[in-house]
Design a protein around this motif. Structure first.
Motif, PDB file in Angstrom:
ATOM      1  N   PHE A 228       0.871  -1.298   0.056  1.00 60.14           N
ATOM      2  CA  PHE A 228       0.033   0.119   0.006  1.00 60.14           C
ATOM      3  C   PHE A 228       0.917   1.067   0.026  1.00 60.14           C
ATOM      4  O   PHE A 228       1.781   1.282   0.818  1.00 60.14           O
ATOM      5  CB  PHE A 228      -0.855   0.118   1.237  1.00 60.14           C
ATOM      6  N   THR A 229       0.414   2.164  -1.007  1.00 59.36           N
ATOM      7  CA  THR A 229       1.513   3.537  -0.975  1.00 59.36           C
ATOM      8  C   THR A 229       0.526   4.548  -1.059  1.00 59.36           C
ATOM      9  O   THR A 229      -0.553   4.495  -1.619  1.00 59.36           O
ATOM     10  CB  THR A 229       2.232   3.519  -2.270  1.00 59.36           C
ATOM     11  N   GLU A 230       1.184   5.955  -0.540  1.00 66.42           N
ATOM     12  CA  GLU A 230       0.512   7.074  -0.426  1.00 66.42           C
ATOM     13  C   GLU A 230       1.571   8.152  -1.000  1.00 66.42           C
ATOM     14  O   GLU A 230       2.760   8.120  -0.604  1.00 66.42           O
ATOM     15  CB  GLU A 230      -0.098   7.634   0.969  1.00 66.42           C
TER      16      GLU A 230
ATOM     17  N   PRO B 200      -6.345  -0.520   4.041  1.00 64.48           N
ATOM     18  CA  PRO B 200      -6.100   0.877   3.923  1.00 64.48           C
ATOM     19  C   PRO B 200      -6.913   1.727   5.069  1.00 64.48           C
ATOM     20  O   PRO B 200      -6.651   2.741   5.129  1.00 64.48           O
ATOM     21  CB  PRO B 200      -6.896   1.034   2.208  1.00 64.48           C
TER      22      PRO B 200
ATOM     23  N   THR C  30       6.411  10.292  -0.117  1.00 63.75           N
ATOM     24  CA  THR C  30       5.832   8.876  -0.158  1.00 63.75           C
ATOM     25  C   THR C  30       5.928   8.166   1.287  1.00 63.75           C
ATOM     26  O   THR C  30       6.800   8.081   1.817  1.00 63.75           O
ATOM     27  CB  THR C  30       6.290   8.272  -1.339  1.00 63.75           C
TER      28      THR C  30
ATOM     29  N   LEU D  84      -3.653  13.587  -3.004  1.00 63.90           N
ATOM     30  CA  LEU D  84      -2.950  12.300  -2.475  1.00 63.90           C
ATOM     31  C   LEU D  84      -3.422  11.206  -3.376  1.00 63.90           C
ATOM     32  O   LEU D  84      -4.772  11.106  -3.805  1.00 63.90           O
ATOM     33  CB  LEU D  84      -3.569  12.021  -1.234  1.00 63.90           C
TER      34      LEU D  84
ATOM     35  N   ASP E 298      -3.567   0.600  -3.377  1.00 64.37           N
ATOM     36  CA  ASP E 298      -3.550  -0.793  -2.552  1.00 64.37           C
ATOM     37  C   ASP E 298      -3.505  -1.948  -3.422  1.00 64.37           C
ATOM     38  O   ASP E 298      -4.371  -2.173  -4.337  1.00 64.37           O
ATOM     39  CB  ASP E 298      -4.851  -0.808  -1.779  1.00 64.37           C
TER      40      ASP E 298
ATOM     41  N   TYR F 156       0.598   8.244   8.196  1.00 65.59           N
ATOM     42  CA  TYR F 156      -0.195   8.179   6.828  1.00 65.59           C
ATOM     43  C   TYR F 156      -1.757   9.175   6.850  1.00 65.59           C
ATOM     44  O   TYR F 156      -1.982   9.496   7.893  1.00 65.59           O
ATOM     45  CB  TYR F 156      -0.967   6.701   6.928  1.00 65.59           C
TER      46      TYR F 156
ATOM     47  N   ALA G 252      -3.103   7.072  -3.810  1.00 69.63           N
ATOM     48  CA  ALA G 252      -3.057   5.842  -2.636  1.00 69.63           C
ATOM     49  C   ALA G 252      -3.211   4.714  -3.457  1.00 69.63           C
ATOM     50  O   ALA G 252      -4.388   4.440  -4.132  1.00 69.63           O
ATOM     51  CB  ALA G 252      -3.797   6.003  -1.493  1.00 69.63           C
TER      52      ALA G 252
END
Length: 274
Positions: free
Chosen positions: A43-45, A173, A161, A137, A141, A96, A139
């Motif tokens: 999972f990235t933001e 998430p 990030t 943002l 997943d 986050y 994001a």
């Protein structure tokens, strides 16, 4: 879940009725973005600044530039979330930004080509309303339960990030506090293109007998053959901005940057304000 084949994004004109903003020109490569392909789950933001976007409207697609992939026919199961946010960075690996189901814009399978160095695009299930004032943002997943060797183009951006990844635990998430896998603050960000669609709330009828110029325009807009016609200008959210009788040009110097619709009795013309 639907299967989406990502295609190479060659130019702005390849996407009809759209304006494209490119952010990031770095030539670096990373496996961590737009999600970490070296792990089964990730999972990235990522945060993109309003000062970089300089636009407002409905985002209907995003593109990332892949450098290369060793996995032929590789498919990733992804959910994509977009959100207007006030923050401009992350302070540490636990800082986050919460997302919700209301922020979901795409859910499906991503087929990533091998031996490709080009832009590949995700077209959203639901266009996202970006307000132009807050930062953005993005994001992602990834829930594929396998890993792959992929490299995407990125730029160096301090604190831009967050990356959560693991081979056994799939980050939730909506409950990231419970995640015990790898958490990392990454000082890189994926190069991206944001594809804005044209105006909501204004019918899509086009005008074939008239034309607007210049397009994009900065201070004045001209409509060939429209003298004496009543013209109305709408913004990307379908709001009436101004209305007047056309006479040798329209002064648009006071408009914000963005995509606008000019409505006359014979239909709708569109232009970009620089």
């Amino acid at each position: 879940m639907k299967r989406l084949l990502f295609f190479a994004f060659l130019a702005t004109t390849a996407v009809a009725h759209a304006q494209t903003i490119t952010i990031g020109e770095g030539s670096g490569m990373t496996t961590q973005l737009p999600f970490n392909s070296f792990y089964n789950f990730s999972f990235t933001e990522q945060i993109y600044l309003a000062s970089e976007i300089q636009f407002a409207g409905y985002i209907k697609a995003i593109s990332f530039r892949i450098a290369y992939s060793y996995n032929i026919g590789s498919v990733a199961d992804i959910d994509v979330y977009l959100k207007n946010v006030s923050r401009n960075s992350f302070s540490d690996a636990t800082d986050y930004e919460p997302v919700s189901s209301d922020d979901l814009v795409f859910s499906g399978e991503w087929e990533i080509p091998a031996d490709t160095d080009d832009w590949i695009t995700i077209t959203f299930d639901t266009p996202f309303r970006y307000n132009g004032a807050d930062n953005l943002l993005i994001a992602i997943d990834e829930n594929s339960s396998d890993y792959a060797i992929r490299y995407f183009r990125c730029s160096d951006v301090i604190g831009a990030t967050l990356s959560y990844s693991d081979d056994n635990q799939n980050p939730d998430p909506f409950g990231l506090d419970t995640f015990d896998g790898y958490k990392e603050l990454v000082n890189q960000r994926a190069n991206t293109k944001l594809v804005f669609q044209y105006n909501y709330g204004v019918e899509e009828d086009s005008v074939t007998s008239l034309s607007v110029y210049p397009n994009p325009a900065k201070d004045f807009l001209y409509i060939e053959g429209a003298d004496g016609e009543t013209v109305a200008i709408y913004d990307v959210f379908g709001r009436l901005i101004k209305q007047e009788t056309y006479n040798a040009g329209l002064n648009i110097s006071g408009l914000e940057k963005g995509v606008y619709a000019v409505k006359i009795k014979t239909g709708v013309l569109r232009f970009v304000k620089e």
